[in-house]
Motif scaffolding. Structure first.
Motif, short mmCIF file in Angstrom:
data_model
loop_
_atom_site.label_atom_id
_atom_site.label_comp_id
_atom_site.label_asym_id
_atom_site.label_seq_id
_atom_site.Cartn_x
_atom_site.Cartn_y
_atom_site.Cartn_z
N LEU A 105 0.85 -1.19 0.00
CA LEU A 105 0.00 0.00 0.00
C LEU A 105 0.88 1.24 0.00
O LEU A 105 1.69 1.42 0.91
CB LEU A 105 -0.90 0.02 1.24
CG LEU A 105 -1.69 -1.25 1.56
CD1 LEU A 105 -2.66 -0.99 2.71
CD2 LEU A 105 -2.46 -1.76 0.35
N ARG A 106 0.72 2.07 -1.01
CA ARG A 106 1.53 3.29 -1.12
C ARG A 106 0.63 4.51 -1.22
O ARG A 106 0.18 4.88 -2.30
CB ARG A 106 2.46 3.19 -2.35
CG ARG A 106 3.45 2.05 -2.21
CD ARG A 106 4.49 1.99 -3.32
NE ARG A 106 5.64 1.21 -2.87
CZ ARG A 106 6.71 0.96 -3.60
NH1 ARG A 106 6.81 1.43 -4.82
NH2 ARG A 106 7.72 0.26 -3.10
N PRO A 107 0.37 5.14 -0.09
CA PRO A 107 -0.46 6.35 -0.12
C PRO A 107 0.31 7.54 -0.66
O PRO A 107 1.48 7.70 -0.34
CB PRO A 107 -0.82 6.58 1.36
CG PRO A 107 0.14 5.78 2.15
CD PRO A 107 0.77 4.76 1.26
N GLY A 244 2.92 -1.25 -10.79
CA GLY A 244 2.83 -0.52 -9.53
C GLY A 244 4.16 0.11 -9.13
O GLY A 244 4.21 1.20 -8.55
N ASP A 245 5.24 -0.59 -9.44
CA ASP A 245 6.57 -0.04 -9.15
C ASP A 245 6.77 1.26 -9.92
O ASP A 245 7.18 2.29 -9.36
CB ASP A 245 7.63 -1.07 -9.56
CG ASP A 245 9.03 -0.56 -9.29
OD1 ASP A 245 9.26 0.00 -8.21
OD2 ASP A 245 9.90 -0.71 -10.17
N ILE A 246 6.45 1.22 -11.20
CA ILE A 246 6.69 2.39 -12.05
C ILE A 246 5.73 3.53 -11.69
O ILE A 246 6.16 4.68 -11.51
CB ILE A 246 6.53 2.00 -13.54
CG1 ILE A 246 7.58 0.94 -13.91
CG2 ILE A 246 6.65 3.23 -14.44
CD1 ILE A 246 7.35 0.25 -15.24
N SER A 248 4.21 4.15 -8.95
CA SER A 248 4.37 4.79 -7.64
C SER A 248 5.53 5.79 -7.62
O SER A 248 5.43 6.83 -6.98
CB SER A 248 4.47 3.76 -6.50
OG SER A 248 5.47 2.83 -6.72
N ASP A 249 6.61 5.51 -8.34
CA ASP A 249 7.65 6.54 -8.46
C ASP A 249 7.09 7.77 -9.19
O ASP A 249 7.35 8.91 -8.81
CB ASP A 249 8.87 6.03 -9.25
CG ASP A 249 9.93 5.41 -8.35
OD1 ASP A 249 9.55 4.79 -7.34
OD2 ASP A 249 11.13 5.54 -8.66
N GLU A 250 6.31 7.52 -10.22
CA GLU A 250 5.73 8.65 -10.95
C GLU A 250 4.82 9.47 -10.03
O GLU A 250 4.88 10.70 -9.99
CB GLU A 250 4.94 8.16 -12.17
CG GLU A 250 4.51 9.32 -13.06
CD GLU A 250 3.44 8.93 -14.09
OE1 GLU A 250 2.94 7.79 -14.08
OE2 GLU A 250 3.09 9.82 -14.89
MN MN Z 1 10.39 1.16 -7.01
#
Ligand code: MN
Ligand code: IPM
Length: 355
Positions: A105-107, A244-246, A248-250
């Motif tokens: 979970l990345r708020p 999701g990795d990409i 979330s950095d964006e």
């Molecule tokens: Mn990452």
């Protein structure tokens, strides 16, 4: 009984920010009369140096016995040319798998006082508040085979998912949406990928179980564009591991800095792991200038999700907001109207605000 917390500082700024989070937890412990018991273990590059493996067994055992795990970051140039099973990242992927931490979970929430720190226009990012629910133990990161073939002249990575793996992350996302603004965006590449077609089918099937949640499907390329042109349209985003990795950095650009983004990695039952979304930042490691806020907010997520300490978590989040409102900035957030502080100073400001 004391809550047992395993600290995995890792490499680079990981070790700098994790002790900032520990200071903040100690302030919470004093204020609210909670007992936390800390132990530190190696993971990543430092574990390669000390034990010859990025994920020593004793680290895994300690995590399994803990009530929660805090992780700094792994990786650095020193290990960049290692063979793939002796890379620090393997330690991180290994602990995610060993603890079955399928839900990341990345708020992503902008702070009013940080609108200046983003390269995006304030009128675009103002009011953005979203949650990325990233599948964390499947997809391209773990599919086999993943290897060189034909004497190194060909290569294969494999994207696999089972129905059960998709169902559990989609359920988690629907449930997260129910606790928020009840809007779910499922991000896939169903116009091309078979895995995305199954993903989309499962989201459609699940809709009936969560009638209060509205659902839309967005292709990942369009989602990447919408995330920075109209971010306020999103509430909860659910997507597979690599997307999701990409994304979330964006998405961190909305908050002004990757140094602001906390995350929680959760199992179906069992121990949770909390880590900033940023990496080990070798370029600034050792200088004491890293932004500790992503790590500190990750510790707040730990209090909320693993220990049900909502008031304590809120106290940390409020303290962070208050310090930012006073225009204190680490270098990544800095503008000339603020006051530049280092890791330690930022941490002490947050600790004093809690006290
Ligand atoms: Mn990452
Ligand atoms: C993250 C990181 C990791 C990932 C790396 C370090 C393996 O980028 O947590 O987002 O890709 O998952």
């Amino acid at each position: 009984m004391a809550n047992k917390i395993v600290l995995l500082p890792g490499d680079g700024i990981g070790a700098e920010v994790i002790y900032a989070a520990k200071d903040v937890l100690e302030a919470i412990s004093k204020k609210f009369g909670k007992e936390f018991e800390f132990s530190s273990h190696d993971i990543g590059g430092i574990a390669i140096d000390n034990h010859g493996t990025p994920l020593p067994d004793e680290t895994v055992e300690a995590c399994k016995k803990a009530d929660a795990v805090l992780l700094g970051a792994v990786g650095g140039p020193k290990w960049d040319n290692n063979p793939s099973d002796l890379r620090p990242e393997r330690g991180l992927l290994g602990i995610r798998k060993a603890l079955d931490l399928y839900a990341n979970l990345r708020p992503v929430k902008g702070f009013d006082k940080l609108l200046h720190a983003s390269p995006l226009r304030p009128d675009i990012i103002n009011g953005s508040d979203l949650l990325i629910v990233r599948e964390l133990t499947g997809g391209l990161y773990f599919g086999r085979p993943s290897e060189r073939q034909d004497n190194g002249n060909a290569v294969v990575d494999t994207l696999t998912y089972t129905r059960k793996e998709i169902e559990r992350i989609v359920d988690k996302a629907f449930q997260s949406a129910q606790l928020r603004k009840k809007h779910l965006t499922s991000v896939d590449k169903a116009n091309v990928l078979e895995s995305s077609k199954l993903w989309r089918e499962i989201v459609e099937e699940k809709k009936a179980q969560y009638p209060d949640v509205t659902v839309e499907h967005v292709l990942v390329d369009a989602a990447a564009m919408k995330l920075i042109t109209n971010p306020t349209q999103f509430d909860v985003i659910v997507t597979e591991n690599m997307f999701g990795d990409i994304l979330s950095d964006e998405a961190s650009v909305l908050t002004g800095s990757l140094g602001m983004l906390p995350s929680a990695s959760l199992a179906e039952d069992g121990v949770g792991l909390y880590e900033p979304a940023h990496g080990s930042a070798p370029d600034i490691a050792g200088k004491g200038i890293a932004n500790p806020i992503a790590m500190i907010l990750s510790a707040a997520m730990m209090l909320r999700y693993s220990f049900q300490m909502n008031e304590e978590a809120q106290t940390i989040e409020d303290a962070v907001e208050q310090v930012l409102n006073q225009n204190y900035h680490t270098a990544d957030l800095y503008n000339k109207n603020g006051e530049l502080v280092n890791t330690n100073e930022m941490t002490q400001l947050i600790v004093e605000t809690i006290e």
